[in-house]
Scaffold this motif. Sequence first.
Motif, PDB file in Angstrom:
ATOM      1  N   ARG A  53       0.843  -1.193   0.000  1.00  0.00           N
ATOM      2  CA  ARG A  53       0.000   0.000   0.000  1.00  0.00           C
ATOM      3  C   ARG A  53       0.876   1.239   0.000  1.00  0.00           C
ATOM      4  O   ARG A  53       1.933   1.257   0.634  1.00  0.00           O
ATOM      5  N   THR A  54       0.433   2.284  -0.690  1.00  0.00           N
ATOM      6  CA  THR A  54       1.122   3.572  -0.692  1.00  0.00           C
ATOM      7  C   THR A  54       0.230   4.617  -0.042  1.00  0.00           C
ATOM      8  O   THR A  54      -0.968   4.667  -0.308  1.00  0.00           O
ATOM      9  N   ALA A  55       0.810   5.416   0.838  1.00  0.00           N
ATOM     10  CA  ALA A  55       0.089   6.507   1.487  1.00  0.00           C
ATOM     11  C   ALA A  55       0.993   7.729   1.488  1.00  0.00           C
ATOM     12  O   ALA A  55       1.993   7.767   2.209  1.00  0.00           O
ATOM     13  N   ALA A  78       6.169 -13.797  12.252  1.00  0.00           N
ATOM     14  CA  ALA A  78       5.868 -12.393  11.987  1.00  0.00           C
ATOM     15  C   ALA A  78       5.479 -12.171  10.535  1.00  0.00           C
ATOM     16  O   ALA A  78       5.817 -12.963   9.644  1.00  0.00           O
ATOM     17  N   HIS A  79       4.751 -11.086  10.298  1.00  0.00           N
ATOM     18  CA  HIS A  79       4.507 -10.586   8.942  1.00  0.00           C
ATOM     19  C   HIS A  79       5.449  -9.412   8.742  1.00  0.00           C
ATOM     20  O   HIS A  79       5.479  -8.491   9.559  1.00  0.00           O
ATOM     21  N   CYS A  80       6.222  -9.450   7.681  1.00  0.00           N
ATOM     22  CA  CYS A  80       7.312  -8.487   7.533  1.00  0.00           C
ATOM     23  C   CYS A  80       7.272  -7.784   6.187  1.00  0.00           C
ATOM     24  O   CYS A  80       6.493  -8.118   5.295  1.00  0.00           O
ATOM     25  N   GLY A  81       8.131  -6.816   6.054  1.00  0.00           N
ATOM     26  CA  GLY A  81       8.267  -6.078   4.810  1.00  0.00           C
ATOM     27  C   GLY A  81       9.139  -4.859   5.009  1.00  0.00           C
ATOM     28  O   GLY A  81       9.923  -4.781   5.968  1.00  0.00           O
ATOM     29  N   THR A  82       8.989  -3.882   4.109  1.00  0.00           N
ATOM     30  CA  THR A  82       9.768  -2.642   4.193  1.00  0.00           C
ATOM     31  C   THR A  82       8.866  -1.442   3.944  1.00  0.00           C
ATOM     32  O   THR A  82       7.879  -1.521   3.208  1.00  0.00           O
ATOM     33  N   LEU A  83       9.210  -0.338   4.578  1.00  0.00           N
ATOM     34  CA  LEU A  83       8.578   0.941   4.297  1.00  0.00           C
ATOM     35  C   LEU A  83       9.611   1.807   3.591  1.00  0.00           C
ATOM     36  O   LEU A  83      10.715   2.006   4.109  1.00  0.00           O
ATOM     37  N   THR A  84       9.259   2.301   2.414  1.00  0.00           N
ATOM     38  CA  THR A  84      10.140   3.176   1.649  1.00  0.00           C
ATOM     39  C   THR A  84       9.661   4.616   1.799  1.00  0.00           C
ATOM     40  O   THR A  84       8.477   4.906   1.591  1.00  0.00           O
ATOM     41  N   VAL A  85      10.575   5.501   2.189  1.00  0.00           N
ATOM     42  CA  VAL A  85      10.247   6.908   2.443  1.00  0.00           C
ATOM     43  C   VAL A  85      11.353   7.791   1.876  1.00  0.00           C
ATOM     44  O   VAL A  85      12.465   7.319   1.609  1.00  0.00           O
ATOM     45  N   TYR A 219       6.816   7.266  11.074  1.00  0.00           N
ATOM     46  CA  TYR A 219       5.814   6.463  11.790  1.00  0.00           C
ATOM     47  C   TYR A 219       4.393   6.834  11.367  1.00  0.00           C
ATOM     48  O   TYR A 219       3.527   5.955  11.245  1.00  0.00           O
ATOM     49  N   ASP A 220       4.155   8.108  11.120  1.00  0.00           N
ATOM     50  CA  ASP A 220       2.843   8.490  10.600  1.00  0.00           C
ATOM     51  C   ASP A 220       2.610   7.841   9.239  1.00  0.00           C
ATOM     52  O   ASP A 220       1.515   7.342   8.951  1.00  0.00           O
ATOM     53  N   GLY A 221       3.649   7.834   8.412  1.00  0.00           N
ATOM     54  CA  GLY A 221       3.537   7.184   7.115  1.00  0.00           C
ATOM     55  C   GLY A 221       3.309   5.687   7.226  1.00  0.00           C
ATOM     56  O   GLY A 221       2.543   5.105   6.454  1.00  0.00           O
ATOM     57  N   LEU A 222       3.957   5.058   8.203  1.00  0.00           N
ATOM     58  CA  LEU A 222       3.766   3.619   8.401  1.00  0.00           C
ATOM     59  C   LEU A 222       2.325   3.309   8.775  1.00  0.00           C
ATOM     60  O   LEU A 222       1.724   2.365   8.237  1.00  0.00           O
ATOM     61  N   ARG A 223       1.770   4.076   9.700  1.00  0.00           N
ATOM     62  CA  ARG A 223       0.379   3.824  10.105  1.00  0.00           C
ATOM     63  C   ARG A 223      -0.560   3.912   8.907  1.00  0.00           C
ATOM     64  O   ARG A 223      -1.401   3.021   8.685  1.00  0.00           O
ATOM     65  N   ARG A 224      -0.394   4.952   8.108  1.00  0.00           N
ATOM     66  CA  ARG A 224      -1.280   5.124   6.959  1.00  0.00           C
ATOM     67  C   ARG A 224      -1.031   4.069   5.884  1.00  0.00           C
ATOM     68  O   ARG A 224      -1.970   3.550   5.277  1.00  0.00           O
ATOM     69  N   ALA A 225       0.233   3.726   5.671  1.00  0.00           N
ATOM     70  CA  ALA A 225       0.552   2.733   4.635  1.00  0.00           C
ATOM     71  C   ALA A 225       0.091   1.336   5.030  1.00  0.00           C
ATOM     72  O   ALA A 225      -0.156   0.492   4.150  1.00  0.00           O
ATOM     73  N   LEU A 226      -0.028   1.048   6.323  1.00  0.00           N
ATOM     74  CA  LEU A 226      -0.560  -0.241   6.760  1.00  0.00           C
ATOM     75  C   LEU A 226      -2.086  -0.231   6.835  1.00  0.00           C
ATOM     76  O   LEU A 226      -2.699  -1.256   7.149  1.00  0.00           O
TER      77      LEU A 226
END
Length: 534
Positions: A53-55, A78-85, A219-226
């Motif tokens: 997801r992109t936010a 765990a469920h894992c991945g990466t956040l790109t910012v 972290y704000d981006g992570l919440r929205r992207a999840l």
Amino acid sequence: MSLRPRPPRHRRASRRFPATLAGATAGALVVGLAPMPALAESGAGAPLGTTARTAGDAHFKPGPCPRTADPIPDLKRAHCGTLTVPEKRSRHHHHKTRKITLGVAVIPAVKHRHASDPIVWLAGGPGDDSVSEIPMAVAGGLNRDRDVIFMSQRGTYSADPQLTCPNVDKFNARALGLVFGAPSTGRLHVQATRKCRDSLVRRGADLSAYNGIESSADYDGLRRALGIKHWNVFGISYGTDLALQYMRLHPKGIRSVGIDGVLPPSLAGGAVTWKAAREGFDGIFKACARQTACNTRYPHLKTTFERLVSALEAQPVTTTVTVPGRPKPVQVVLDGGLLVNWLTFASHLAAGVPRSIDELAHGNPQRIAQQWAGGKLSPQAVGRVSHGLSFGVFCREWTPFESAADVLRAGRHLFPTFPRSVLVNAPLLSWLHADCRAWDVPPAPRSIRSVTRSDIPTLALSGGFDSQTAPSSGAYAARTLSRSTAVTVPYVAHVVFADSKCAQKITRSFFNHPTAPDRSCLAGLRPPAFEIAP
């Protein structure tokens, strides 16, 4: 704070911060009732961390779990991945800046029916790796009722780029044989810092982008992207500084906040570290004085310790110790500044502190030297901390707003008998202003030092023996948080969640009932039984 050596043993169920004993609570402001969260069925809908997801400027992509320095069995489920910012967010850099990736791991709740709002964990440091702290969170049962999300802060071990500088850690190990507070040691320390900086710049890092403002946006981006509407925040040590910034800058979507080992952004720096040392040390000294056996065997412990600091600063002692995993004896030089820093960490081993100080007073420095060397030479002390993030925070958010004279003044007020050569280097932050001149990044906006004012339900946890961030800092932060509960857990050092079953119970209760956590376990707490030498 991660620039300094770790505690003298691996004190976590898994790092760089952490009321007197007269009462268990530092005060409470409790207003209103928060509704209980909805329960989610395990398997109902896509689990967190399994959908791309992109936010805005943040993009989450499911994938392998983050790299870790040590095996973490919990990652298997765990469920894992990466956040790109973006590395740097601003009107001028938004479209040109390079992208960075942050490792993400979601540890599922233990209960089949669990609350739908997860907890996000903010690691300490600055510069510690969040993913490496999964064992601490799981051992404390944080994921009993909720999924818990771990994301590497920018520049840390499980992020890309990884802004660690093993050369700084290796210098700290070599410095065991140097006089801790000598100006020559300081010059060598700054040389190591400058070498670290130069290596990161050559690798293309924009060092001004590694700080709490950018991390808060991550972290704000992570919440929205999840795709999370509401979540809860739990920060430890430096993570409390970040949590207080995050809830001020990006309050939307935050249901509640827990902070443990509180370091308010408005106070962060050397002066509060001296305050923490005074409060934490006195907590141990008073607890010993109240136990007949300890007070009889080790009378006037506070006076003895402070006399030793001055004596060792005037005439350092050199000894050799054996360290597990090291084939040859290690030389350690003890001066007054080292003794202060040792006790800052040895508060986690409070039961043995009076005996160690007494042995040193009687000419035997072995226990203290061995603990100090063991922390510096531990494999976990090399290559784990992001010095890029550490100095980014220190040099943008702390030193521009606090002079070296401020640090000296605070130290002199709280420890008037200490020599000036000890007082110029606050515990955990030796040579920091000189390091920051070498790091050479612009200061953050002055608003970074603003007090956080919020009605988000908040739990502020402190330890009565916390000599790293000051027991009183929890109550200080709570004063401007209108729906807060401030709790001091007596007889526990920095980050009480790691070492106290009672603190773990209070924390879990808080996330279920954010304005009315169950603190009943505090009544049964007892001081440690201090070691009595024959």
